[in-house]
Scaffold this motif. Sequence first.
Motif, PDB file in Angstrom:
ATOM      1  N   GLU A  92       0.835  -1.208   0.000  1.00  0.00           N
ATOM      2  CA  GLU A  92       0.000   0.000   0.000  1.00  0.00           C
ATOM      3  C   GLU A  92       0.867   1.255   0.000  1.00  0.00           C
ATOM      4  O   GLU A  92       0.567   2.224  -0.699  1.00  0.00           O
ATOM      5  CB  GLU A  92      -0.940   0.003   1.209  1.00  0.00           C
ATOM      6  N   ARG A  93       1.947   1.246   0.795  1.00  0.00           N
ATOM      7  CA  ARG A  93       2.856   2.404   0.830  1.00  0.00           C
ATOM      8  C   ARG A  93       3.501   2.631  -0.532  1.00  0.00           C
ATOM      9  O   ARG A  93       3.620   3.762  -0.992  1.00  0.00           O
ATOM     10  CB  ARG A  93       3.937   2.199   1.901  1.00  0.00           C
ATOM     11  N   VAL A  94       3.891   1.538  -1.185  1.00  0.00           N
ATOM     12  CA  VAL A  94       4.494   1.648  -2.515  1.00  0.00           C
ATOM     13  C   VAL A  94       3.481   2.251  -3.496  1.00  0.00           C
ATOM     14  O   VAL A  94       3.815   3.139  -4.281  1.00  0.00           O
ATOM     15  CB  VAL A  94       5.011   0.274  -3.007  1.00  0.00           C
ATOM     16  N   LYS A  95       2.232   1.788  -3.435  1.00  0.00           N
ATOM     17  CA  LYS A  95       1.183   2.317  -4.315  1.00  0.00           C
ATOM     18  C   LYS A  95       0.944   3.794  -4.044  1.00  0.00           C
ATOM     19  O   LYS A  95       0.826   4.596  -4.975  1.00  0.00           O
ATOM     20  CB  LYS A  95      -0.134   1.550  -4.123  1.00  0.00           C
ATOM     21  N   ARG A  96       0.860   4.159  -2.742  1.00  0.00           N
ATOM     22  CA  ARG A  96       0.640   5.568  -2.397  1.00  0.00           C
ATOM     23  C   ARG A  96       1.781   6.445  -2.890  1.00  0.00           C
ATOM     24  O   ARG A  96       1.554   7.545  -3.396  1.00  0.00           O
ATOM     25  CB  ARG A  96       0.461   5.723  -0.887  1.00  0.00           C
ATOM     26  N   LYS A  97       3.001   5.951  -2.719  1.00  0.00           N
ATOM     27  CA  LYS A  97       4.170   6.712  -3.177  1.00  0.00           C
ATOM     28  C   LYS A  97       4.111   6.907  -4.694  1.00  0.00           C
ATOM     29  O   LYS A  97       4.359   8.010  -5.207  1.00  0.00           O
ATOM     30  CB  LYS A  97       5.445   5.975  -2.786  1.00  0.00           C
ATOM     31  N   ALA A  98       3.752   5.835  -5.410  1.00  0.00           N
ATOM     32  CA  ALA A  98       3.621   5.927  -6.866  1.00  0.00           C
ATOM     33  C   ALA A  98       2.509   6.904  -7.225  1.00  0.00           C
ATOM     34  O   ALA A  98       2.651   7.714  -8.155  1.00  0.00           O
ATOM     35  CB  ALA A  98       3.347   4.549  -7.459  1.00  0.00           C
TER      36      ALA A  98
END
Length: 159
Positions: A136-142
């Motif tokens: 989820e953090r990776v998606k939010r960062k993207a």
Amino acid sequence: MEQENKKLVYVATPYRAKNIIQKIKHIRYAKKVTLEVLLKGYVPVTPHLYLARVLNDKYPDERALGLETGQQLLLHCDCIVVGIQYGISKGMDEEINLAQKNNIPIRLLEREVRKRDEKKQKLEADIVDMKVNQQERVKRKANRKMAKVYMKKAFKYML
């Protein structure tokens, strides 16, 4: 009056400890497991509870004598009960290996196995949660990166 020939059950729990508080926990635990075996109708053999009163664990020769005596007692027992709440010590490992070599049944306390399995399941669930949170953090960062790109483009056209 004839007495029933009860089974001898060797109790293996940790004894050695890094500090006095841990040693007290280990002794209390050994007593608890011994009582549990006794209440189930067996004769518990817990050498580290009484040999530690006459031998000093700090002296290697006395420790070796205590371990050897315990192993000799184990050979006369019908089974070994292993208490795993505080892990398996080196001495316990040797006792378990001796029991295996001599075909002495090895038992774990059922409630402790259940606790261990519950902890393992919780740990596995926590690991899954961590992976999900990381994804989820990776998606939010993207998404934030994409939003910045779109904001720059939109800002460029607004001027």
